[in-house]
Design a protein around this motif. Structure first.
Motif, PDB file in Angstrom:
ATOM      1  N   LEU A  21     -20.264  -1.230  -4.156  1.00  0.00           N
ATOM      2  CA  LEU A  21     -19.416  -2.139  -4.929  1.00  0.00           C
ATOM      3  C   LEU A  21     -18.196  -1.402  -5.478  1.00  0.00           C
ATOM      4  O   LEU A  21     -17.054  -1.863  -5.349  1.00  0.00           O
ATOM      5  CB  LEU A  21     -20.214  -2.749  -6.075  1.00  0.00           C
ATOM      6  CG  LEU A  21     -21.417  -3.614  -5.715  1.00  0.00           C
ATOM      7  CD1 LEU A  21     -22.182  -4.015  -6.978  1.00  0.00           C
ATOM      8  CD2 LEU A  21     -20.998  -4.846  -4.937  1.00  0.00           C
ATOM      9  N   ALA A  22     -18.446  -0.255  -6.115  1.00  0.00           N
ATOM     10  CA  ALA A  22     -17.344   0.505  -6.707  1.00  0.00           C
ATOM     11  C   ALA A  22     -16.366   0.967  -5.637  1.00  0.00           C
ATOM     12  O   ALA A  22     -15.140   0.918  -5.835  1.00  0.00           O
ATOM     13  CB  ALA A  22     -17.902   1.699  -7.485  1.00  0.00           C
ATOM     14  N   ALA A  23     -16.886   1.408  -4.491  1.00  0.00           N
ATOM     15  CA  ALA A  23     -16.010   1.866  -3.414  1.00  0.00           C
ATOM     16  C   ALA A  23     -15.127   0.730  -2.898  1.00  0.00           C
ATOM     17  O   ALA A  23     -13.947   0.929  -2.579  1.00  0.00           O
ATOM     18  CB  ALA A  23     -16.843   2.448  -2.272  1.00  0.00           C
ATOM     19  N   ALA A  24     -15.698  -0.484  -2.828  1.00  0.00           N
ATOM     20  CA  ALA A  24     -14.922  -1.634  -2.354  1.00  0.00           C
ATOM     21  C   ALA A  24     -13.802  -1.974  -3.330  1.00  0.00           C
ATOM     22  O   ALA A  24     -12.676  -2.300  -2.921  1.00  0.00           O
ATOM     23  CB  ALA A  24     -15.840  -2.838  -2.149  1.00  0.00           C
ATOM     24  N   THR A  32     -10.985   1.499 -11.258  1.00  0.00           N
ATOM     25  CA  THR A  32     -12.428   1.299 -11.360  1.00  0.00           C
ATOM     26  C   THR A  32     -13.070   2.353 -12.251  1.00  0.00           C
ATOM     27  O   THR A  32     -12.926   3.561 -12.017  1.00  0.00           O
ATOM     28  CB  THR A  32     -13.077   1.342  -9.963  1.00  0.00           C
ATOM     29  OG1 THR A  32     -12.438   0.355  -9.128  1.00  0.00           O
ATOM     30  CG2 THR A  32     -14.563   1.051 -10.036  1.00  0.00           C
ATOM     31  N   THR A  33     -13.784   1.871 -13.260  1.00  0.00           N
ATOM     32  CA  THR A  33     -14.564   2.736 -14.142  1.00  0.00           C
ATOM     33  C   THR A  33     -16.029   2.593 -13.765  1.00  0.00           C
ATOM     34  O   THR A  33     -16.492   1.486 -13.459  1.00  0.00           O
ATOM     35  CB  THR A  33     -14.360   2.340 -15.616  1.00  0.00           C
ATOM     36  OG1 THR A  33     -12.970   2.504 -15.945  1.00  0.00           O
ATOM     37  CG2 THR A  33     -15.200   3.197 -16.544  1.00  0.00           C
ATOM     38  N   VAL A  34     -16.760   3.699 -13.785  1.00  0.00           N
ATOM     39  CA  VAL A  34     -18.170   3.660 -13.397  1.00  0.00           C
ATOM     40  C   VAL A  34     -19.023   4.355 -14.452  1.00  0.00           C
ATOM     41  O   VAL A  34     -18.548   5.203 -15.221  1.00  0.00           O
ATOM     42  CB  VAL A  34     -18.397   4.321 -12.020  1.00  0.00           C
ATOM     43  CG1 VAL A  34     -17.673   3.557 -10.928  1.00  0.00           C
ATOM     44  CG2 VAL A  34     -17.949   5.788 -12.025  1.00  0.00           C
ATOM     45  N   TRP A  35     -20.293   3.942 -14.471  1.00  0.00           N
ATOM     46  CA  TRP A  35     -21.268   4.610 -15.326  1.00  0.00           C
ATOM     47  C   TRP A  35     -22.624   4.531 -14.649  1.00  0.00           C
ATOM     48  O   TRP A  35     -22.978   3.510 -14.033  1.00  0.00           O
ATOM     49  CB  TRP A  35     -21.369   3.959 -16.709  1.00  0.00           C
ATOM     50  CG  TRP A  35     -22.338   4.693 -17.619  1.00  0.00           C
ATOM     51  CD1 TRP A  35     -22.035   5.710 -18.467  1.00  0.00           C
ATOM     52  CD2 TRP A  35     -23.741   4.487 -17.725  1.00  0.00           C
ATOM     53  NE1 TRP A  35     -23.162   6.166 -19.104  1.00  0.00           N
ATOM     54  CE2 TRP A  35     -24.245   5.418 -18.668  1.00  0.00           C
ATOM     55  CE3 TRP A  35     -24.646   3.610 -17.124  1.00  0.00           C
ATOM     56  CZ2 TRP A  35     -25.596   5.503 -19.005  1.00  0.00           C
ATOM     57  CZ3 TRP A  35     -25.991   3.686 -17.453  1.00  0.00           C
ATOM     58  CH2 TRP A  35     -26.445   4.635 -18.398  1.00  0.00           C
ATOM     59  N   ASN A  36     -23.402   5.617 -14.799  1.00  0.00           N
ATOM     60  CA  ASN A  36     -24.768   5.659 -14.277  1.00  0.00           C
ATOM     61  C   ASN A  36     -25.566   6.644 -15.108  1.00  0.00           C
ATOM     62  O   ASN A  36     -25.010   7.614 -15.643  1.00  0.00           O
ATOM     63  CB  ASN A  36     -24.758   6.100 -12.801  1.00  0.00           C
ATOM     64  CG  ASN A  36     -26.099   5.872 -12.130  1.00  0.00           C
ATOM     65  OD1 ASN A  36     -26.469   4.729 -11.868  1.00  0.00           O
ATOM     66  ND2 ASN A  36     -26.832   6.944 -11.857  1.00  0.00           N
ATOM     67  N   ARG A  37     -26.863   6.394 -15.242  1.00  0.00           N
ATOM     68  CA  ARG A  37     -27.709   7.328 -16.019  1.00  0.00           C
ATOM     69  C   ARG A  37     -27.581   8.744 -15.478  1.00  0.00           C
ATOM     70  O   ARG A  37     -27.474   9.701 -16.231  1.00  0.00           O
ATOM     71  CB  ARG A  37     -29.172   6.884 -15.959  1.00  0.00           C
ATOM     72  CG  ARG A  37     -29.491   5.642 -16.771  1.00  0.00           C
ATOM     73  CD  ARG A  37     -30.993   5.434 -16.816  1.00  0.00           C
ATOM     74  NE  ARG A  37     -31.357   4.132 -17.340  1.00  0.00           N
ATOM     75  CZ  ARG A  37     -31.484   3.849 -18.638  1.00  0.00           C
ATOM     76  NH1 ARG A  37     -31.238   4.791 -19.535  1.00  0.00           N
ATOM     77  NH2 ARG A  37     -31.835   2.637 -19.035  1.00  0.00           N
ATOM     78  N   GLY A  49     -11.125   8.400  -6.869  1.00  0.00           N
ATOM     79  CA  GLY A  49     -10.212   7.876  -7.875  1.00  0.00           C
ATOM     80  C   GLY A  49     -10.848   7.107  -9.006  1.00  0.00           C
ATOM     81  O   GLY A  49     -10.157   6.634  -9.908  1.00  0.00           O
ATOM     82  N   ALA A  50     -12.179   6.960  -8.986  1.00  0.00           N
ATOM     83  CA  ALA A  50     -12.847   6.253 -10.076  1.00  0.00           C
ATOM     84  C   ALA A  50     -12.848   7.100 -11.340  1.00  0.00           C
ATOM     85  O   ALA A  50     -12.769   8.336 -11.286  1.00  0.00           O
ATOM     86  CB  ALA A  50     -14.280   5.904  -9.683  1.00  0.00           C
TER      87      ALA A  50
END
Length: 297
Positions: A21-24, A32-37, A49-50
């Motif tokens: 999803l983030a890559a798309a 695009t901002t991302v977060w994961n445990r 570039g995220a």
């Protein structure tokens, strides 16, 4: 004013699907901002570039739209509760798999916390996210969907099903029922033909034609279901039940598992016993619409 075609977006949850999803979004030009445990799962996306947010709260605050794609609905609530995420004014789109009840409960919870909420389902595997082949189902307030439709189109072909937030989850499981039914039927046929030395590849071509032909019946059968009237225009259920008996007998004679065709026959026999033997196959909707027998386990 933000250009809706490149509006910022946040993705929370970076499993295989979340990463896709983030890559798309990145490929489509969305900041695009991302977060994961496990922050390491964001490394490849950051290289593209995220921006990696330090917390769930920071991730949500970074964008007007936050996509959630985590293990289950419990994880959604735990993440949003535990981090003290400021949800007031946020728009959440939950693409986590779950039940329609969970979707509706989460929608109410989000509303109570000041957030706008859409529930969704991805009828696709990660490699096709970002292509027209990926079907992105959405349900919830139409105005919220329209506000972010352009952003969501970076993921695939987007469809809004209605204002009930549980609809996307219901369509999801209905689609899975179709998928497994088609695959199991193909495997049953493949097992039968293998006894005669026919390989799966050879049967697959014929099976694909059969599946397409049956799919063509669905609009007409759907009209019968919606009317609640099942005139035998093609064959009666009793005729189908006799063919089911042939399938069971052939399977058993060849040493092939007959559990699946026996299930077909059980359902048909119940409907025939209820007086529906002279009607057409879709009359079995009555059997599918009631609870089954208690689980012996």
């Amino acid at each position: 004013m933000t250009n809706r075609t490149t509006a910022p977006v946040t993705v929370i949850g970076l499993g295989l699907m979340g990463q896709a999803l983030a890559a798309a979004f990145l490929k489509a030009g969305h900041p695009t901002t991302v977060w994961n445990r496990s922050a390491a799962k964001a490394d490849a996306l950051v290289a593209q570039g995220a921006r990696l947010a330090p917390s769930v709260a920071a991730a949500i605050q970074a964008s007007p739209l936050t996509i959630l794609c985590v293990t289950d609905y419990r994880a959604v609530r735990e993440l949003l509760d535990a981090d003290g995420a400021g949800l007031d004014g946020a728009t959440l789109i939950n693409l986590t798999s779950g039940s329609s009840t969970q979707a509706r409960e989460t929608a109410r919870w989000a509303e109570q916390h000041g957030a706008r909420y859409l529930d969704g389902a991805l009828m696709a595997v990660p490699p096709v996210i970002g292509t027209a082949e990926a079907l992105v189902l959405q349900s919830g307030p139409p105005e919220d969907f329209e506000a972010h439709k352009t952003t969501l189109e970076a993921l695939g072909t987007v469809t809004h099903l209605g204002s009930d937030p549980g609809l996307a989850s219901l369509y999801d499981v209905a689609g899975l029922a179709m998928m497994w039914s088609v695959l199991n039927a193909w495997l049953q046929g493949t097992a039968l033909l293998r006894t005669a030395g026919v390989d799966a590849t050879t049967f697959a071509s014929f099976a694909r034609q059969m599946a397409a032909g049956v799919a063509d019946w669905l609009p007409g059968y759907a009209e019968q279901v919606d009317r609640g009237a099942f005139p035998a225009e093609v064959a009666t259920l009793e005729t189908d039940a006799r063919a089911m008996t042939h399938l069971i007998e052939e399977s058993e004679a060849l040493g092939v598992n007959a559990e699946l065709p026996k299930l077909f026959k059980v359902l048909a026999d119940r409907a025939i016993a209820a007086g529906h033997g002279g009607e057409q196959y879709p009359v079995l909707i009555e059997e599918f619409s009631r609870p089954g027998p208690p689980d012996a386990g």
